[in-house]
Design an enzyme around this catalytic site. Sequence first.
Site, PDB file in Angstrom:
ATOM      1  N   GLY A   1      -4.113   2.389  19.079  1.00  0.00           N
ATOM      2  CA  GLY A   1      -3.669   1.103  18.166  1.00  0.00           C
ATOM      3  C   GLY A   1      -2.435   0.864  18.715  1.00  0.00           C
ATOM      4  O   GLY A   1      -2.276  -0.323  18.580  1.00  0.00           O
TER       5      GLY A   1
ATOM      6  N   ASN B   1      -0.748   0.994   6.089  1.00  0.00           N
ATOM      7  CA  ASN B   1      -0.617   2.690   6.388  1.00  0.00           C
ATOM      8  C   ASN B   1      -0.101   3.526   5.491  1.00  0.00           C
ATOM      9  O   ASN B   1      -0.340   4.650   5.087  1.00  0.00           O
ATOM     10  CB  ASN B   1      -0.474   3.271   7.996  1.00  0.00           C
ATOM     11  CG  ASN B   1       0.967   2.383   8.240  1.00  0.00           C
ATOM     12  OD1 ASN B   1       1.226   1.127   8.259  1.00  0.00           O
ATOM     13  ND2 ASN B   1       1.732   3.276   8.529  1.00  0.00           N
TER      14      ASN B   1
ATOM     15  N   GLY C   1      -8.793   5.063  17.485  1.00  0.00           N
ATOM     16  CA  GLY C   1     -10.069   5.962  17.344  1.00  0.00           C
ATOM     17  C   GLY C   1      -9.864   7.176  16.366  1.00  0.00           C
ATOM     18  O   GLY C   1     -10.603   7.655  15.449  1.00  0.00           O
TER      19      GLY C   1
ATOM     20  N   CYS D   1      14.321  11.590   5.061  1.00  0.00           N
ATOM     21  CA  CYS D   1      14.438  12.921   5.491  1.00  0.00           C
ATOM     22  C   CYS D   1      13.177  13.342   6.598  1.00  0.00           C
ATOM     23  O   CYS D   1      13.372  13.954   7.533  1.00  0.00           O
ATOM     24  CB  CYS D   1      14.464  13.823   4.544  1.00  0.00           C
ATOM     25  SG  CYS D   1      16.016  13.495   3.399  1.00  0.00           S
TER      26      CYS D   1
HETATM   27  C1  LIG Z   1      -1.414   0.470  10.706  1.00  0.00           C
HETATM   28  C2  LIG Z   1      -1.115   1.163  12.280  1.00  0.00           C
HETATM   29  N1  LIG Z   1      -1.098   0.541  13.409  1.00  0.00           N
HETATM   30  C3  LIG Z   1      -0.881   1.229  14.606  1.00  0.00           C
HETATM   31  C4  LIG Z   1      -1.169   2.640  14.509  1.00  0.00           C
HETATM   32  C5  LIG Z   1      -0.795   3.172  15.542  1.00  0.00           C
HETATM   33  O1  LIG Z   1      -2.060   3.805  16.207  1.00  0.00           O
HETATM   34  P1  LIG Z   1      -2.311   4.847  17.482  1.00  0.00           P
HETATM   35  O2  LIG Z   1      -1.584   6.234  16.875  1.00  0.00           O
HETATM   36  O3  LIG Z   1      -3.606   5.243  17.898  1.00  0.00           O
HETATM   37  O4  LIG Z   1      -1.296   4.427  18.282  1.00  0.00           O
HETATM   38  C6  LIG Z   1      -1.283   3.328  13.196  1.00  0.00           C
HETATM   39  C7  LIG Z   1      -1.344   4.679  13.141  1.00  0.00           C
HETATM   40  O5  LIG Z   1      -0.353   5.365  13.547  1.00  0.00           O
HETATM   41  C8  LIG Z   1      -1.177   2.604  11.914  1.00  0.00           C
HETATM   42  O6  LIG Z   1      -1.467   3.312  10.843  1.00  0.00           O
HETATM   43  S1  FES Z   2      17.586  14.695   6.111  1.00  0.00           S
HETATM   44 FE1  FES Z   2      17.731  13.864   4.280  1.00  0.00          FE
HETATM   45  S2  FES Z   2      18.900  15.396   2.810  1.00  0.00           S
HETATM   46 FE2  FES Z   2      18.558  16.563   4.917  1.00  0.00          FE
END
Ligand SMILES: Cc1ncc(COP(=O)(O)O)c(C=O)c1O
Ligand code: FES
Lengths: 144, 397, 397
Positions: free
Chosen positions: C72, C152, C201, C326
């Site tokens: 992606g 995502n 994929g 974090c």
């Molecule tokens: C919205 C979105 N775009 C692009 C990607 C990138 O895909 P890939 O990990 O196959 O490069 C991701 C996932 O990591 C995604 O959630």
């Molecule tokens: S990285 Fe956020 S408190 Fe440790």
Amino acid sequence: MYTKKVMDHFQNPRNMGEIEGASGVGTVGNAKCGDIMRIYLDIEDEIIKDVKFKTFGCGAAVATSSMATELVKGKTVKEAMEVTNKAVMEALDGLPRAKVHCSLLAEEALQAALWDYAKKNGIVIEGLVEPKPFEEHEEEEEEF
Amino acid sequence: MNKKIYLDHAATTPTKKVVVEAMLPYFTEKFGNPSSIYEFSGQNKEAIEEARELVAHAIGANEREIFFTSGGTESDNWAILGIAENYKSKGNHIITTTIEHHAVLHTCEYLEKNGYEVTYLEVDKDGRVNPNDLKEAIKETTILISIMLANNEIGTVQPIEELGAIAKAAGVLFHTDAVQAVGHIPIDVNAMHIDLLSISGHKLYGPKGIGALYVRKGIKLRSFIHGGGQEKKRRGGTENVPAIVGFGKAIELAITSMEAESKRQAELRDYLIEQVLERIPHCRLNGHREYRLPNNANFSFEFIEGESLLIMLDMKDICASSGSACTSGSLDPSHVLLGIGLPHEIAHGSLRISLGEQNTKEEMDYLIESLIVIVARLREMSPLYEDYLKKQAKIER
Amino acid sequence: MNKKIYLDHAATTPTKKVVVEAMLPYFTEKFGNPSSIYEFSGQNKEAIEEARELVAHAIGANEREIFFTSGGTESDNWAILGIAENYKSKGNHIITTTIEHHAVLHTCEYLEKNGYEVTYLEVDKDGRVNPNDLKEAIKETTILISIMLANNEIGTVQPIEELGAIAKAAGVLFHTDAVQAVGHIPIDVNAMHIDLLSISGHKLYGPKGIGALYVRKGIKLRSFIHGGGQEKKRRGGTENVPAIVGFGKAIELAITSMEAESKRQAELRDYLIEQVLERIPHCRLNGHREYRLPNNANFSFEFIEGESLLIMLDMKDICASSGSACTSGSLDPSHVLLGIGLPHEIAHGSLRISLGEQNTKEEMDYLIESLIVIVARLREMSPLYEDYLKKQAKIER
Ligand SMILES: Cc1ncc(COP(=O)(O)O)c(C=O)c1O
Ligand code: FES
Ligand SMILES: Cc1ncc(COP(=O)(O)O)c(C=O)c1O
Ligand code: FES
């Protein structure tokens, strides 16, 4: 990549060889792009009694020359004029797109042989135009 | 013979069974995204780092200098486009050779359209770069030299250490496409003064779709594929864990068996070359006789055309490749064969045999016998051969 | 429970067993390079074309409009960088949103450094783009609009058809990152007026390291990775045959089961959302309640921090993710959560649950019970919560 028919004509080329003292010989192509085809015709009373070919080229080039010779054998000169690259390709159940130019070579070689025959006998075949002169192999080497 | 005789290992290799087995758990069980925080994914991060070490070890690099990519092509693109951009303020001149892989050549052509100047060094008749030519080509504005370690068609190995030393002395970064060399001949990025090096998994019995770029510590190199923070923010995209693990395993095996295997293959190669040159007339070996990959033999057979030759070999269950124009789909035969000065029609009749771990002496014999018959058969069909014979007859008369 | 409960399918999915089985022969037996001429490789070419049809079919495209990539991220990079360059003479303005994946955002930032102008559309509190905002942002110089189909992190689905229609009416190319959407919600590139679309994929039970870019017929798009003549000369590199085959198989299965599976997952999701909101105080759902991916739930729990939450869930064998700073290793929490207007401290306490085909109602119950306990525990530890309680007590007094 190739159809069964193409492979068959490649493996068992029909009419491969040369004819001594042929009525007409046509060589077309250019060593630079790799395609050279030569067709020999033995013509008696306007009928193609025998035909042979030699080809330097890919599988498609060999198969189209083989098929072209089959299509014209026993035919009249006029009928032979109708054997176009399209007809040859159809008879082979098609060629990959990148190989269409190889079938053009078969048409050109046949017409070049017919032209040679016409010239030798001082006749005119309707619809036949003079083929581009074939660049000799030796010249190619000198050029390099 | 009813088994395929695969003699095209330079095109790709089978993935070894043990390599596939090493990969399998990472598809269905240990499938987690290595960037995730839970422990389930932690093991994947470790697996990646182990593979990175194995790759680094194979070329004498530090694992922090190894970045995974989608293959040799991406590695080449990244190295060249990245350096071109990062060092633009220093200059716009790049030096490469006429016989590089298209991954390098087409990338350089792209740069030429974008304000860069590229010098394509010619090679000698055996495919080697003359170090003096390199020296002379370097200018004030030169920012990158990219010369492949070993050629994929003719197998010629470059005097890479000497070339690297020249680059280093001139203060110019040195990239090498080592896709065909890694796992076949010893490589040490430090001894060879290599700053960037491309590798591909599927050329050394690893999976396809994975490769690496070695980037010497301290070299600025922008991301080529922008995205998440993977590969120390230098290469975005969810890590291809199974492929990385397989790549690591494969390169480890390749390095372990390299000495013995390359000796064995070189012997088969030499036998093949000797027999072919001796028993088939009007035939030449392409590439350097000595400085060549242990698994490569490349011949030109006069008066015949490569594609026809390949199809006939295929009918005898032999898989090989050619630099013929008819095979490539373009009008010109291989730029490599033209690059070593072959005339078009001779380049057309070329055959590349690239050996692998499974090949045997019996297979060489079968290949040789098959070649003798096929070459004779194709010559019988060749108008060029007919002309040649007639000319000979004339001369003799 | 001693089995892992995997609730992070938006990060990656396991490769299905049948998918792996479909891939296996292409590693060790049918391993040939599809560009080779011998018949042994011909079957691989066919396998690739079959997979291409399956991918095309999944989004209502023609197979000639599908190009395979390494994932992606590469697809996003290619689409944006390629169009930016090819249509430079038309203009230098690109429109996207503040909540895109980093594959899009970082690519846009790269372009900004190289003479392009990028407008980042804000989204509403549910993460949706207002179509009027898009209309107003389009200028004479706009050459590309890139808006993700579904987010995502928060799962919000955009009014993509409406946005596509606006792009079309304005004569501007429209790219969408559909990585999270394909296989989950119906997509039709024609009905939705999409010109370019990215797929990956490993988000739909296929392998990692493979993806595709849909490019509408007639659109000029330069190569992003230069090399051999693969993918109609648009994407160099030896084709990753096993991964392509697996990708095809996975997308076929995903589309076949989509209707039933997304209904089932949406029910689980709704149950989870309802229970969590009802039973855990000081908690909110992020993303649109209705226009959301069937498998996504994203919560913010006030007074607690996401990484701690994830670790505690991990200790209960639950795998999930967070938009906490974090977790990300950067100082700022997720740009998506900030993008929908969450204050930093709330964004910090976020939890993303993304369901998959194997998840059950029992697992939801276990998750809910675990969350209740963990959130309470973390709040007990939280000085923010202490302050809050004290403030409340004061008010009540
Ligand atoms: C919205 C979105 N775009 C692009 C990607 C990138 O895909 P890939 O990990 O196959 O490069 C991701 C996932 O990591 C995604 O959630
Ligand atoms: S990285 Fe956020 S408190 Fe440790
Ligand atoms: C010398 C050389 N460089 C680069 C490549 C490209 O590698 P990949 O197919 O992994 O992209 C190849 C093989 O195709 C090669 O032989
Ligand atoms: S003769 Fe060269 S492609 Fe057919």
